[in-house]
Design an enzyme around this catalytic site. Sequence first.
Site, mmCIF file in Angstrom:
data_model
loop_
_atom_site.group_PDB
_atom_site.id
_atom_site.type_symbol
_atom_site.label_atom_id
_atom_site.label_comp_id
_atom_site.label_asym_id
_atom_site.label_seq_id
_atom_site.Cartn_x
_atom_site.Cartn_y
_atom_site.Cartn_z
ATOM 1 N N CYS A 104 -4.956 -1.282 -0.522
ATOM 2 C CA CYS A 104 -3.599 -1.659 -0.102
ATOM 3 C C CYS A 104 -3.534 -2.062 1.366
ATOM 4 O O CYS A 104 -2.971 -3.106 1.717
ATOM 5 C CB CYS A 104 -2.621 -0.526 -0.416
ATOM 6 S SG CYS A 104 -2.860 0.990 0.553
ATOM 7 N N HIS A 128 0.350 4.538 1.139
ATOM 8 C CA HIS A 128 0.348 3.243 0.457
ATOM 9 C C HIS A 128 1.211 2.268 1.255
ATOM 10 O O HIS A 128 2.193 2.652 1.888
ATOM 11 C CB HIS A 128 0.883 3.375 -0.967
ATOM 12 C CG HIS A 128 0.642 2.140 -1.794
ATOM 13 N ND1 HIS A 128 -0.568 1.846 -2.355
ATOM 14 C CD2 HIS A 128 1.469 1.113 -2.131
ATOM 15 C CE1 HIS A 128 -0.498 0.705 -3.012
ATOM 16 N NE2 HIS A 128 0.735 0.235 -2.890
ATOM 17 N N HIS A 186 1.379 -6.171 -3.371
ATOM 18 C CA HIS A 186 0.477 -5.109 -2.926
ATOM 19 C C HIS A 186 -0.730 -5.032 -3.852
ATOM 20 O O HIS A 186 -0.776 -5.654 -4.912
ATOM 21 C CB HIS A 186 1.198 -3.755 -2.889
ATOM 22 C CG HIS A 186 1.602 -3.234 -4.239
ATOM 23 N ND1 HIS A 186 1.461 -1.915 -4.606
ATOM 24 C CD2 HIS A 186 2.138 -3.863 -5.331
ATOM 25 C CE1 HIS A 186 1.899 -1.745 -5.849
ATOM 26 N NE2 HIS A 186 2.323 -2.910 -6.298
#
Length: 336
Positions: A252, A300, A312
């Site tokens: 990510c 994240h 993402h």
Amino acid sequence: MGSHRRLAPSSGFDRGAAALCVLSAAAATFGAVPAHAEPHGTRAEVDRLYEEAERATQAFDKAAERAGTLRREVRDAQDHIARQQQRINTLRERLGSVAGAQYRSGGLDPAVALLFSDDPADYLDKAATLDRIGTRQAGQLRELRSALRDLAQERAEAAGRLADLEKSRKAVVAHKRTVEKKLATARRLLNSLPAAERAAYDRASRGGRTGLPDPAGAAAPDGRTAAALAAVRSALGRPYVWGASGPSGFDCSGLMQWSYAHAGIHLPRTSQEQRFAGRQVPLSQARPGDLVVYRSDASHVAMYVGNGQVIHAPYPGAPVRYDPVGMMPVSSVTRP
């Protein structure tokens, strides 16, 4: 990497882990899969393991970045030490030529004779106090003494960097093992599901989301942001690869760093650091190009692309894709 369900917080990995920390044994220990586990419970456990693995991945990224920085510092220090050693050799040669000339003229100045003693520091200290030493020779001896002391300090500092590098290298290995164990356990759990349940989970993780508004009309606020948005959109469909920052695969934070590099902006490597890589704004004021950071531990990160969507790299098995901005609890929004 994280699931898009709300997940229970992990207790297996220290959220505050730094690059040089040692992972606890509990973080790498997993129980056996129950013989008759309920599919829903198994899927929830898989989601939890993916979330924990993502935290470990961010720690791995940080440790790997630290190791790379130390490796460059050690290389630079070694290069400088080599140049310093050459300078010392040159100074020694100059003083040696003085000694040779004095010997040929019928005697060796005691100050120069000390040049050949077994203890350079000792001869330098003594030579500086001798009355018979010439002005030029005294200057050369002082320069050599200073160079030797500088070299000793640089060697000590380089030794410290090497020790830090070894610790960082061990941290990288430890974090890597944690990620691999958690992902292997998640795969075993998925394989324990009935075929229909496993296929449904695979479809959910690999497919895009339906019913989302088209983000194409969302305008970038400036040229640099437009470049970052174009880069992140070009990565759609590429696989999640933990520890990777492109171009063939991403985790990510690696995706965010890679995308903004196309705009000439260097972002830090981890989602925790990216959280503070700009000005934080309320979610209600998010605009295309902003970084949306998720979970209280900032484990994240995604890029807001407009119309309530982000792009993402979710987790293994799920390619880079669009998802709703509210897919997980949002902890902050950062504008690089």
